[in-house]
Design a protein around this motif. Structure first.
Motif, short mmCIF file in Angstrom:
data_model
loop_
_atom_site.label_atom_id
_atom_site.label_comp_id
_atom_site.label_asym_id
_atom_site.label_seq_id
_atom_site.Cartn_x
_atom_site.Cartn_y
_atom_site.Cartn_z
N MET A 52 0.13 -9.25 -9.04
CA MET A 52 1.38 -8.67 -8.60
C MET A 52 2.50 -9.71 -8.59
N SER A 96 5.18 -1.23 -9.77
CA SER A 96 3.87 -0.60 -10.00
C SER A 96 3.69 -0.30 -11.47
N LEU A 155 -1.82 4.52 -8.35
CA LEU A 155 -1.85 3.10 -7.96
C LEU A 155 -0.69 2.78 -7.03
N LYS A 156 0.46 3.36 -7.32
CA LYS A 156 1.63 3.09 -6.48
C LYS A 156 1.36 3.56 -5.06
N LEU A 205 -1.67 4.40 -3.60
CA LEU A 205 -2.87 3.91 -2.90
C LEU A 205 -2.92 2.39 -2.79
N VAL A 206 -2.36 1.70 -3.77
CA VAL A 206 -2.57 0.25 -3.82
C VAL A 206 -1.30 -0.54 -3.54
N PHE A 207 -0.26 -0.28 -4.33
CA PHE A 207 0.87 -1.22 -4.31
C PHE A 207 1.70 -1.10 -3.04
N LYS A 208 1.78 0.12 -2.49
CA LYS A 208 2.53 0.28 -1.25
C LYS A 208 1.92 -0.60 -0.17
N LYS A 209 0.58 -0.50 -0.04
CA LYS A 209 -0.11 -1.30 0.98
C LYS A 209 0.03 -2.78 0.70
N LEU A 210 -0.18 -3.12 -0.59
CA LEU A 210 -0.19 -4.54 -0.95
C LEU A 210 1.18 -5.18 -0.71
N VAL A 211 2.24 -4.46 -1.09
CA VAL A 211 3.59 -4.98 -0.87
C VAL A 211 3.85 -5.11 0.63
#
Lengths: 237, 128
Positions: free
Chosen positions: A57, A78, B30-31, B33-39
């Motif tokens: 990322m 994303s 992915l946006k 489930l993954v990237f929101k949390k990761l960010v």
């Protein structure tokens, strides 16, 4: 070396089953990697898998910030990360092996989905369409239409052509690189049919070429993401 | 085989539609489930580190202030100690002088006493 593709016609549309198979596998792999890596997130010191995801990322974020300037758009980020992972895995799918069934004529079932222009051109068209969409949403339809007549009206034809050219180059660059890699791999692997001596001669080049294909796959995925960001940045300013 | 041909190339629209669909779905899943949390995690970690740095800065300032304060207290204590020592030395000298004077007095008294008693004895012996 000509293989036909396993195609079926549904609702008057032609579907290529091998591409559907490989793109689905690639998508599921990307999803699983991303999901498993971020299942147990911590704010403290990240573990191996989380670190890996964060590294990807940060990598994409760097590309993004280099071309877009400081930007926190989650959707673009994303898209970039998904593209990078999806393309990398898709480029690698055909490297270890390919599956070809031979009945009446050889049918190729398993190869990199990106070695087919349908896939890469679809992605390129989607991205260029998205850049146009951003332009319309940010500056309004009028400004969007006027942008085709800049810097002066005589360049309208060239501006239109530019859009087609960027789409084509974006899609075909990736396709050409991966396709050429696969053709070369198939040629080298085909040496097995010419006896032991030739096969053993081809073994080392095959190994080297496979490594090179992995490298090309990574580079092409990176280039695709970088160009995506550049085209988006072009529309933002 | 293809739905349309462009410059003699067959294009299968179904494949393209499927590809577009699956990639869009992948990006959105992915946006969400993954990237929101990761960010979120990355942001909160950044915040946490910034807070910690600020806190360290604050503690550093406090520590410097405390060090200064303790040095001052130490100096004051040293000064006080010197003062007390000087004072006590002075007092001790005075006491010694006093004691000497007293001793002299006592000596003198004793001598006088002795003299008087001698003369008294002398008188007594004369009388006897």
């Amino acid at each position: 070396m000509e293989h036909s593709r396993p195609q079926v016609v549904l609702f008057n549309l032609t579907f290529d089953l091998s591409i559907i198979l490989t793109t689905t596998v690639a998508s599921i792999m990307v999803f699983l990697i991303a999901y498993i890596a971020t299942r147990n997130l911590t704010e403290g010191i990240p573990k191996k898998l989380q670190n890996f995801m964060e590294w990807i990322m940060d990598f994409v974020k760097d590309i993004m910030n280099n071309s877009l300037g400081p930007n926190n758009n989650l959707f673009i980020l994303s898209t970039g990360v998904s593209l990078l992972m999806y393309l990398f895995i898709a480029n690698l799918l055909g490297v270890p092996f390919s599956i070809i069934t031979i009945e009446e004529h050889p049918v190729s079932w398993w190869r990199s989905p990106t070695a087919d222009a349908h896939v890469t051109m679809t992605l390129a068209i989607m991205i260029i369409a998205y850049t146009h969409f951003i332009d319309i949403r940010l500056h309004g339809f009028k400004h969007y239409l006027h942008s085709f007549f800049k810097p002066f009206k005589a360049l309208f034809a060239i501006n239109i052509l530019e859009q087609f050219a960027t789409t084509l180059t974006l899609g075909l660059r990736l396709f050409g690189n991966i396709y050429a890699g696969e053709v070369m791999l198939a040629l080298l692997a085909g040496a097995i049919t010419h006896g032991f001596a030739i096969a053993s001669l081809a073994a080392i080049p095959l190994l080297i070429w496979q490594a090179f294909c992995v490298f090309i796959g990574a580079i092409q995925a990176y280039i695709f993401v970088t160009l995506t960001m550049v085209y988006i940045a072009h529309r933002l300013t | 085989m293809g739905d349309i041909t462009l410059f003699g190339l067959p294009i299968s629209l179904g494949t393209m539609i499927y590809q577009a669909l699956i990639f869009t779905v992948l990006v959105f899943i992915l946006k969400k489930l993954v990237f929101k949390k990761l960010v979120g995690v990355l942001d909160s970690r950044k915040q946490h580190i910034e807070n910690q740095l600020q806190l360290t800065e604050q503690y550093k300032l406090e520590a410097e202030k405390n060090l200064e304060l303790s040095a001052e207290v130490l100096n004051q204590a040293r000064k006080d100690a010197r003062e007390i020592m000087r004072h006590s030395e002075h007092e001790a000298k005075l006491m010694i002088l006093d004691a000497k004077a007293q001793a002299k007095d006592i000596q003198k008294e004793v001598k006088e006493d002795a003299f008087r008693s001698q003369s008294f004895m002398h008188k007594d012996s004369k009388g006897a």
